[in-house]
Structure formats: C-alpha cells, structure tokens
Design a protein around this motif. Structure first.
Motif, PDB file in Angstrom:
ATOM      1  N   UNK A 187       0.889  -1.026   0.001  1.00 43.23           N
ATOM      2  CA  UNK A 187      -0.099   0.085  -0.008  1.00 43.23           C
ATOM      3  C   UNK A 187       0.700   1.255   0.008  1.00 43.23           C
ATOM      4  N   UNK A 188       0.452   2.116  -0.715  1.00 39.52           N
ATOM      5  CA  UNK A 188       1.094   3.595  -0.774  1.00 39.52           C
ATOM      6  C   UNK A 188       0.414   4.422  -0.304  1.00 39.52           C
ATOM      7  N   UNK A 189       1.005   5.415   0.569  1.00 34.39           N
ATOM      8  CA  UNK A 189       0.457   6.644   1.273  1.00 34.39           C
ATOM      9  C   UNK A 189       1.416   7.730   0.798  1.00 34.39           C
ATOM     10  N   UNK A 190       0.446   8.890   1.062  1.00 31.76           N
ATOM     11  CA  UNK A 190       1.324  10.106   0.791  1.00 31.76           C
ATOM     12  C   UNK A 190       2.377  10.535   1.762  1.00 31.76           C
ATOM     13  N   UNK A 191       3.327  11.059   1.282  1.00 34.38           N
ATOM     14  CA  UNK A 191       4.564  11.397   2.270  1.00 34.38           C
ATOM     15  C   UNK A 191       3.989  12.601   2.874  1.00 34.38           C
ATOM     16  N   UNK A 192       4.343  12.730   4.249  1.00 42.95           N
ATOM     17  CA  UNK A 192       4.132  13.653   5.350  1.00 42.95           C
ATOM     18  C   UNK A 192       5.557  14.055   5.539  1.00 42.95           C
ATOM     19  N   UNK A 193       5.408  15.257   6.139  1.00 42.50           N
ATOM     20  CA  UNK A 193       6.741  16.129   6.507  1.00 42.50           C
ATOM     21  C   UNK A 193       7.873  15.216   7.347  1.00 42.50           C
ATOM     22  N   UNK A 194       7.235  14.491   8.106  1.00 44.11           N
ATOM     23  CA  UNK A 194       8.134  13.706   9.004  1.00 44.11           C
ATOM     24  C   UNK A 194       8.411  12.488   8.372  1.00 44.11           C
ATOM     25  N   UNK A 195       8.199  12.056   7.202  1.00 44.47           N
ATOM     26  CA  UNK A 195       8.508  10.915   6.507  1.00 44.47           C
ATOM     27  C   UNK A 195       9.721  11.280   5.799  1.00 44.47           C
ATOM     28  N   UNK A 196      10.182  12.385   5.694  1.00 42.79           N
ATOM     29  CA  UNK A 196      11.532  12.812   4.825  1.00 42.79           C
ATOM     30  C   UNK A 196      12.609  13.109   5.932  1.00 42.79           C
ATOM     31  N   UNK A 197      13.761  12.293   5.867  1.00 40.58           N
ATOM     32  CA  UNK A 197      14.637  12.706   6.638  1.00 40.58           C
ATOM     33  C   UNK A 197      15.142  13.958   6.441  1.00 40.58           C
ATOM     34  N   UNK A 199      17.269  17.166   5.287  1.00 35.91           N
ATOM     35  CA  UNK A 199      18.208  17.449   4.642  1.00 35.91           C
ATOM     36  C   UNK A 199      17.912  16.808   3.051  1.00 35.91           C
ATOM     37  N   UNK A 200      16.799  15.887   3.159  1.00 35.59           N
ATOM     38  CA  UNK A 200      16.590  15.108   1.904  1.00 35.59           C
ATOM     39  C   UNK A 200      15.403  15.623   1.185  1.00 35.59           C
ATOM     40  N   UNK A 201      15.606  16.334   0.330  1.00 29.94           N
ATOM     41  CA  UNK A 201      14.465  17.020  -0.697  1.00 29.94           C
ATOM     42  C   UNK A 201      13.946  16.110  -1.753  1.00 29.94           C
ATOM     43  N   UNK A 202      14.225  15.084  -1.475  1.00 23.84           N
ATOM     44  CA  UNK A 202      13.611  13.929  -2.499  1.00 23.84           C
ATOM     45  C   UNK A 202      11.922  14.164  -2.550  1.00 23.84           C
ATOM     46  N   UNK A 203      11.268  14.165  -3.533  1.00 24.86           N
ATOM     47  CA  UNK A 203       9.732  13.975  -3.695  1.00 24.86           C
ATOM     48  C   UNK A 203       9.565  12.407  -3.745  1.00 24.86           C
ATOM     49  N   UNK A 204       8.693  11.784  -2.858  1.00 31.57           N
ATOM     50  CA  UNK A 204       8.548  10.355  -2.867  1.00 31.57           C
ATOM     51  C   UNK A 204       7.094  10.084  -2.253  1.00 31.57           C
ATOM     52  N   UNK A 205       6.506   8.845  -2.437  1.00 30.20           N
ATOM     53  CA  UNK A 205       5.449   8.541  -1.726  1.00 30.20           C
ATOM     54  C   UNK A 205       6.120   7.450  -0.742  1.00 30.20           C
ATOM     55  N   UNK A 206       5.432   7.111   0.245  1.00 27.30           N
ATOM     56  CA  UNK A 206       5.567   5.969   1.089  1.00 27.30           C
ATOM     57  C   UNK A 206       4.899   4.828   0.952  1.00 27.30           C
ATOM     58  N   UNK A 207       5.653   3.687   0.947  1.00 25.33           N
ATOM     59  CA  UNK A 207       4.868   2.159   0.659  1.00 25.33           C
ATOM     60  C   UNK A 207       5.220   1.200   1.713  1.00 25.33           C
ATOM     61  N   UNK A 208       4.382   0.260   2.085  1.00 25.47           N
ATOM     62  CA  UNK A 208       4.435  -0.595   3.132  1.00 25.47           C
ATOM     63  C   UNK A 208       3.841  -1.900   2.636  1.00 25.47           C
ATOM     64  N   UNK A 209       4.610  -2.959   2.927  1.00 23.66           N
ATOM     65  CA  UNK A 209       4.406  -4.434   2.617  1.00 23.66           C
ATOM     66  C   UNK A 209       3.359  -5.090   3.802  1.00 23.66           C
ATOM     67  N   UNK A 210       2.383  -5.544   3.182  1.00 26.47           N
ATOM     68  CA  UNK A 210       1.413  -6.523   4.041  1.00 26.47           C
ATOM     69  C   UNK A 210       1.102  -7.481   3.327  1.00 26.47           C
ATOM     70  N   UNK A 211       1.126  -8.909   3.693  1.00 19.18           N
ATOM     71  CA  UNK A 211       0.484  -9.812   2.772  1.00 19.18           C
ATOM     72  C   UNK A 211      -1.060  -9.722   2.360  1.00 19.18           C
ATOM     73  N   UNK A 212      -1.081 -10.117   1.135  1.00 14.53           N
ATOM     74  CA  UNK A 212      -2.739  -9.941   0.907  1.00 14.53           C
ATOM     75  C   UNK A 212      -3.415 -11.171   1.445  1.00 14.53           C
TER      76      UNK A 212
END
Length: 230
Positions: A187-197, A199-212
């Motif tokens: 599942x993908x989720x929109x990146x929140x400010x706290x998700x970015x380390x 000094x890292x200005x990279x634009x990305x979305x967050x993903x997490x694995x969980x068995x279907x």
C-alpha cells in the motif's frame, strides 16, 4: 552479469518509498537510516527518461542497504487508452530495461494502471494488462500491478480477468476499489513532512508491505543480510 544480491520476498511491515527522480547515494543512506528498507524506481516506457533508473543508481541503492523493485512509467495519469498492442510492446520494453539493469529473474516489475480514459471498454484494459504480464513473465520477472485512480476495471475484473497475483495500491485508491478476494500486498501513502529525513529534498511516496488475503507478497533484489529491520 547480474547486480549483486539475492531475490527476497519482502516481509510484512517493511517500509519503502517510490520516487520519480534519481536517488543520490547520500539520500539513499539517509533514507535507510530513517528506517526505509526498499525503493521502487521507474524504467522507461517509450522514449528514454533522464530520471529513469540507471545501473549506477541501482548499485547505489543496493549498497545503501535498500531492496530494489522497478515500475514502468504510465502513458498518462489522467487519460489514456490501453490496447493489447500497447500491452505487449510496453511489457517487452519493461522486461528489456530490467535486463539492461541486470536485475535478476524473480524480481517484481510493476505495471502502472491508472488514468484510463473514461468509457474505455474493460476488455481493452484487460487485454493490455494480460499482454504486459505475458511479456514480463516470459522474461523471467514477476509481474505486479499498481492499481491507481481510475484503473478502468472493477475489483472482480482485477482479480478474475487478469493474470496478475501481485497488487500494489495507490495512495488515492479507495478500499472498495481493491482487487476482489486477494486485496493488496503493498500500500502506498502520501508522504508527510515527518517521513522525509532532514536534508533530503527528494519527492516520494511511502509504501508498506503486508501480505494479501491469499498470502502473497512482492519480491525484490537486495544484498546479503537484508532487511536489517530497525
């Protein structure tokens, strides 16, 4: 010769990210330190992309302790028409790009299904997906389907009419649009400010694995000892 590492089945709970831009070595190290353990990067669909995954970047991501999967650029995230011919052609290109990157057989390569033009016959979308699947699987890779907004298929069609058994859901995909029976394994989720380390200005979305619901999980390439969960 393939990239160094082994093909792993990603465990439940492992967190990753999917950026459209190149990930520098320093950003990869910072993201690993922040708890990310895999990255999904783009490969071309038709014309070469300056920001597509390169062999150098692939090695850098692996060396940072991140697992690696690939996804192919979609034709349009707002309006496009899938066809059987496009499915074969795009699938062949996705497999060819994975081979050029020296990704080993068994790694999951994702087909991006979103933005299908309204009133496109479902059968055209089904044919596109199944032809894409056939091209990628025949090259030795594991085909996965990224299901986004306006994928053009019902949950039952996603499950029963397609050859795919690996599904990744977009951040804007409502639960009533998940593939029937099986559901999602990433599942993908929109990146929140706290998700970015810092000094890292990279634009990305967050993903997490969980068995279907049928126990399926994605596969990826990583170095020995992965995932070193925090």
């Amino acid at each position: 010769m393939s990239l160094s590492g082994h093909v792993y089945t990603a465990p439940d709970g492992v967190r990753g990210f999917d950026p459209a831009a190149t990930v520098t070595a320093s950003a990869a190290a910072a993201l690993h330190k922040a708890g990310y353990r895999f990255c999904v990067r783009y490969v071309r669909r038709d014309k070469p992309h300056a920001s597509a995954l390169s062999p150098k970047e692939a090695k850098s991501l692996l060396n940072a302790g991140l697992g690696l999967m690939a996804v192919q650029y979609v034709e349009s995230d707002s309006s496009w028409k899938p066809t059987a011919g496009k499915g074969s052609r795009n699938g062949e290109i996705a497999a060819s790009e994975a081979e050029k990157l020296e990704l080993p057989w068994g790694v999951t390569i994702w087909c991006d299904l979103e933005g299908v033009e309204v009133e496109t016959p479902a059968q055209q979308t089904i044919d596109y997906c199944n032809r894409w699947h056939a091209a990628v699987s025949s090259a030795g890779y594991v085909p996965g389907l990224y299901v986004g907004y306006r994928a053009g298929l019902t949950p039952l069609q996603l499950y029963r009419s397609l050859r795919f058994t690996h599904y990744w859901g977009a951040y804007n995909l409502n639960a009533d649009k998940y593939p029937a029976v099986r559901g999602l394994q990433m599942r993908q989720s929109q990146r929140k400010p706290e998700d970015s380390p810092t000094g890292v200005g990279l634009d990305f979305q967050v993903d997490r694995v969980s068995a279907d619901a049928l126990g399926g999980r994605p596969t990826l390439l990583a170095l020995e000892g992965w995932p070193e969960l925090p």
